[in-house]
Enzyme design. Sequence first.
Site, PDB file in Angstrom:
ATOM      1  N   SER A 156       0.837  -1.210   0.000  1.00 25.22           N
ATOM      2  CA  SER A 156       0.000   0.000   0.000  1.00 25.22           C
ATOM      3  C   SER A 156       0.862   1.246   0.000  1.00 25.22           C
ATOM      4  O   SER A 156       1.968   1.258   0.556  1.00 25.22           O
ATOM      5  CB  SER A 156      -0.863  -0.025   1.265  1.00 25.22           C
ATOM      6  OG  SER A 156      -1.441   1.227   1.494  1.00 25.22           O
ATOM      7  N   TYR A 171      -1.996  -1.737  11.117  1.00 23.23           N
ATOM      8  CA  TYR A 171      -2.280  -2.206   9.756  1.00 23.23           C
ATOM      9  C   TYR A 171      -1.147  -1.777   8.811  1.00 23.23           C
ATOM     10  O   TYR A 171      -0.585  -2.605   8.084  1.00 23.23           O
ATOM     11  CB  TYR A 171      -3.620  -1.642   9.248  1.00 23.23           C
ATOM     12  CG  TYR A 171      -3.695  -1.621   7.743  1.00 23.23           C
ATOM     13  CD1 TYR A 171      -3.923  -2.799   7.028  1.00 23.23           C
ATOM     14  CD2 TYR A 171      -3.475  -0.440   7.028  1.00 23.23           C
ATOM     15  CE1 TYR A 171      -3.934  -2.791   5.640  1.00 23.23           C
ATOM     16  CE2 TYR A 171      -3.486  -0.430   5.647  1.00 23.23           C
ATOM     17  CZ  TYR A 171      -3.718  -1.602   4.951  1.00 23.23           C
ATOM     18  OH  TYR A 171      -3.708  -1.599   3.588  1.00 23.23           O
ATOM     19  N   LYS A 193       2.016  -3.955   6.604  1.00 21.87           N
ATOM     20  CA  LYS A 193       2.415  -3.854   5.188  1.00 21.87           C
ATOM     21  C   LYS A 193       3.931  -3.647   5.090  1.00 21.87           C
ATOM     22  O   LYS A 193       4.617  -4.267   4.283  1.00 21.87           O
ATOM     23  CB  LYS A 193       1.664  -2.723   4.483  1.00 21.87           C
ATOM     24  CG  LYS A 193       0.178  -2.987   4.299  1.00 21.87           C
ATOM     25  CD  LYS A 193      -0.083  -4.160   3.355  1.00 21.87           C
ATOM     26  CE  LYS A 193      -1.536  -4.565   3.259  1.00 21.87           C
ATOM     27  NZ  LYS A 193      -1.774  -5.865   2.645  1.00 21.87           N
TER      28      LYS A 193
END
Length: 341
Positions: A125, A150, A154
């Site tokens: 992302s 979160y 990544k």
Amino acid sequence: MKILVTGGTGYIGSHTVVELQAKGYEVVIVDDLSNSSVEVLDHIAEITGKRPVFEQFDLKDALKTSAFFSKHSDLGGIIHFAAFKAVGESVEFPLKYYQNNLVSLINILQGMMENKIRNIVFSSSCTVYGQPDKLPVKEDAPVQKAWSPYGNTKQISEEIISDTSKASGIDGILLRYFNPIGAHETALIGELPLGVPNSLMPYITQTAIGIRPFLRVWGSDYDTPDGTAIRDYLHVTDLAVAHVIAVERMLNGKMKQKVEVFNLGTGNGFSVMQVIESFERSTGVKLNYQIMDRRPGDIEKVWADTEFANKELGWKAVKSLDEMTASAWKWEKVLAQKGKG
Ligand code: UD1
């Protein structure tokens, strides 16, 4: 050629399965259905004429994952989407996020090593860039300390793949998505948010259909032309096509490094107000909205430098913002008809 798509019944995963099947790949989906529905398989079959092989299990389960890989040791590559993705929830339940997103990846890489499966495409992302100093942001911009667990999963996942690649025959392509929106042109598959959506596009369409009273526009005092925050929105089908190209690059031995990183966006930034205007223009529907304070943790503006993806992958996002917002609306209307909106 057989490709594993983890999270293949999810939003981006399902669109990618459709594009892979259209190119003749044999697809195996692994999904635990924790955030998607098994009916997606029927809809994929309706679009492509072919039902993908499906195995339902949790990739955190090392034994099941290992057994799966032994059974499918002939995989040509893996596209790994399966992960939790709600930023707010990750702040509340960090261990749930670290455990799910990282243990699953470790189990997959272990299975790849044991069965000499070489290629993995990973769903990363633009969140790894935080608020970049320079825009548009290039792939070599520094990764900034993650704001949420979160986002951190990544970043750590990118590192796990890079480290594993150095120590093994595994190659990886890390795809850093900007903001995927919209739905397949058939409106047979699309985004299915559980509960109240956090993301802009489903919130807009749910407001327009009457599920939500109004859209809350988070902040109008940013340093942008109209004061609302800017993102690089791209159509989910364009994004799905990039995954097929990435897999082919690996299968055809075209990689120039063992791990490559690509930004996937259009290269154009649009503000929240511009997305609302596009929605109203492309659908003829007026949207109720109210300006609110900024949402904590939001960055002001980000859009991609897409030159590397355009040149090296030979990929370009082609769908306009109006096509994206129109397709999201078509999907929302189908959901409403089915009583699922
Ligand atoms: C968010 C995540 C990002 C993640 C991505 C994946 C944060 C801080 N970032 O990105 O890590 O990779 O989702 O889905 O949560 N907006 C409104 N009203 C709304 C919803 C959104 O005004 O009801 C605005 C936001 O403030 C933002 C823009 O719309 O400016 C896009 O928001 P969103 O769709 O949530 O995506 P990101 O915040 O970019």
